[in-house]
Design an enzyme around this catalytic site. Structure first.
Site, PDB file in Angstrom:
ATOM      1  N   CYS A 164      20.262 -23.570 -34.402  1.00  0.00           N
ATOM      2  CA  CYS A 164      19.891 -23.596 -36.111  1.00  0.00           C
ATOM      3  C   CYS A 164      20.563 -22.431 -36.625  1.00  0.00           C
ATOM      4  O   CYS A 164      20.612 -22.489 -37.863  1.00  0.00           O
ATOM      5  CB  CYS A 164      18.430 -23.570 -36.120  1.00  0.00           C
ATOM      6  N   HIS A 214      13.396 -31.640 -34.557  1.00  0.00           N
ATOM      7  CA  HIS A 214      14.840 -32.326 -34.838  1.00  0.00           C
ATOM      8  C   HIS A 214      15.074 -32.937 -33.229  1.00  0.00           C
ATOM      9  O   HIS A 214      14.741 -32.294 -32.322  1.00  0.00           O
ATOM     10  CB  HIS A 214      15.574 -31.068 -35.029  1.00  0.00           C
TER      11      HIS A 214
HETATM   12  C1  CIR Z   1      12.125 -25.536 -40.234  1.00  0.00           C
HETATM   13  O1  CIR Z   1      10.830 -26.147 -39.863  1.00  0.00           O
HETATM   14  O2  CIR Z   1      12.810 -26.020 -41.026  1.00  0.00           O
HETATM   15  C2  CIR Z   1      12.232 -24.311 -39.881  1.00  0.00           C
HETATM   16  N1  CIR Z   1      11.231 -23.453 -39.764  1.00  0.00           N
HETATM   17  C3  CIR Z   1      13.057 -24.306 -38.412  1.00  0.00           C
HETATM   18  C4  CIR Z   1      14.360 -25.170 -38.422  1.00  0.00           C
HETATM   19  C5  CIR Z   1      15.072 -25.143 -37.196  1.00  0.00           C
HETATM   20  N2  CIR Z   1      16.201 -25.770 -37.227  1.00  0.00           N
HETATM   21  C6  CIR Z   1      16.964 -26.412 -36.554  1.00  0.00           C
HETATM   22  O3  CIR Z   1      16.304 -26.861 -35.382  1.00  0.00           O
HETATM   23  N3  CIR Z   1      18.352 -26.893 -36.641  1.00  0.00           N
END
Ligand code: CIR
Length: 276
Positions: free
Chosen positions: A268, A181
C-alpha cells in the site's frame, strides 16, 4: 511488445514488467494517520515510529534500484500514505483510480500531478464505480482485480475500458468476505508465482499460477512486494519468509507494525512502475 492471441484478441503480456521497476512514488505519513481507517481496534499508530518505518521503506526501495519520489504529507487525508490505492501504473499508461472509501476519494486527484510529470498517458476514471489499487494484482499476463467493499464491478468495467486500447487483459475475481483488499491476502513473487493466504489460494483465483501459501497464523505476510531482485516482507512472520527464501527468492524484512494497526501492508505504501 510481447503479446499472445486469446479468443482471437491480442493480449498484451506484462511479463517481468510486473515486478521490475525504475520508479516509485510514496507519500510522507501525516500526523492525522492516528485517525486512519481500520476494521479492528489494535490501538492508534505511533507517529514517530510510523515515520521511521516509512523512512526505512523508502530507503529499501532506493537500495533495490528505484528512483523514489516522496510527496508531502496530506493532513486532511489520514490514509494518504497508502498511495497504492490511488492509481494503477503500467508501462504505457497511469490510471487515476476512484477510492471507494468516502474519506479517501480526494487522494486520487492529489496523486495526478506526480504521475503527469512521469507519464505521457494518464487516464482518469470518472465513475460512478469505485476501484482501489489494493484490489489490483498485476501479474506477468493479466491485471487481476478483486471485487470488494471498495471495488465495484462498475469500477472494474471502467478500468477494463481504459486499458483496452493498450491491450491489457483485465480479470475480475472475488476478494474473500471480510478482507479489505484482494492484495491484503496475496502478492506477486515473479511473473507466474504468487504468495497467498490459504483462504485465497483455495478460492481458485490462482489456478494458472504457482502458489506459495503463507503459513497459517501468518496471513499478514501475504501482503509482500517483489521489487526487482528482492521481495520485501513484513517483519515478524519467520515461517512464511523461510518458505519464500526456500523457493529461491531474496527477502528483505521491513517493520510494519504501525501501518498494520490501520490495515496497511507493504504494497500500500508505494506506486512502483517503469514508464515506457
Ligand atoms: C484503508 O482502510 O483504506 C487504509 N486504512 C488502509 C489501506 C491499505 N491499502 C492497501 O491495502 N492497498
Amino acid at each position: 511488445m510481447a503479446s499472445q492471441e486469446t479468443h482471437g484478441r491480442k493480449v498484451r503480456l506484462i511479463t517481468d514488467a510486473s515486478f521490475r521497476f525504475t520508479h516509485a512514488i510514496t507519500r510522507i505519513p501525516p500526523r492525522s494517520a492516528v485517525a486512519g481507517l481500520r476494521s479492528q481496534d489494535h490501538g492508534d499508530p505511533e507517529i514517530a515510529t510510523l515515520t521511521e518505518h516509512h523512512r526505512l521503506y523508502v530507503q529499501a526501495l532506493r537500495d533495490a534500484g528505484l528512483e523514489v519520489t516522496t510527496l508531502e504529507a496530506l493532513e486532511e487525508f489520514p490514509d494518504s500514505l497508502f498511495v497504492e490505492d490511488t492509481a494503477l501504473c503500467l508501462p504505457e499508461v497511469a490510471v487515476i483510480l476512484r477510492p471507494g472509501a468516502p474519506t479517501r476519494a480526494g487522494e486520487a486527484a492529489a496523486m495526478a500531478p506526480a504521475l503527469a510529470s512521469l507519464y505521457r498517458n494518464v487516464v482518469e476514471l470518472v465513475g460512478p464505480g469505485t476501484i482501489e489499487g489494493g484490489d489490483i494484482l498485476t501479474t506477468g499476463s493479466e491485471v487481476m482485480v478483486g471485487l470488494s467493499e471498495r471495488t465495484t464491478s462498475a469500477g472494474v468495467a471502467e478500468l477494463a475500458e481504459a486499458l483496452a486500447p493498450f491491450g491489457y487483459q483485465v480479470t475480475a475475481v472475488e476478494t474473500p468476505e471480510g478482507v479489505l483488499h484482494f492484495k491484503t491476502e496475496c502478492s506477486l513473487l515473479d511473473a507466474t508465482t504468487v504468495l497467498a493466504t490459504r483462504q485465497l489460494a483455495a478460492s481458485g483465483a490462482f489456478a494458472n499460477y504457482t502458489v506459495i501459501e503463507a503459513e497459517p497464523g501468518e496471513e499478514a505476510a501475504a501482503n509482500s512486494i517483489r521489487v526487482n531482485d528482492v521481495v520485501f516482507m513484513p517483519q515478524g512472520y519467520p515461517r512464511t519468509s523461510a518458505r519464500v527464501r526456500a523457493a529461491g527468492f531474496d527477502v528483505v524484512e521491513l517493520p510494519n507494525s504501525e501501518c498494520h494497526k490501520i490495515d496497511g501492508g507493504l504494497s500500500c505504501l508505494s506506486l512502483r512502475f517503469s514508464p515506457s
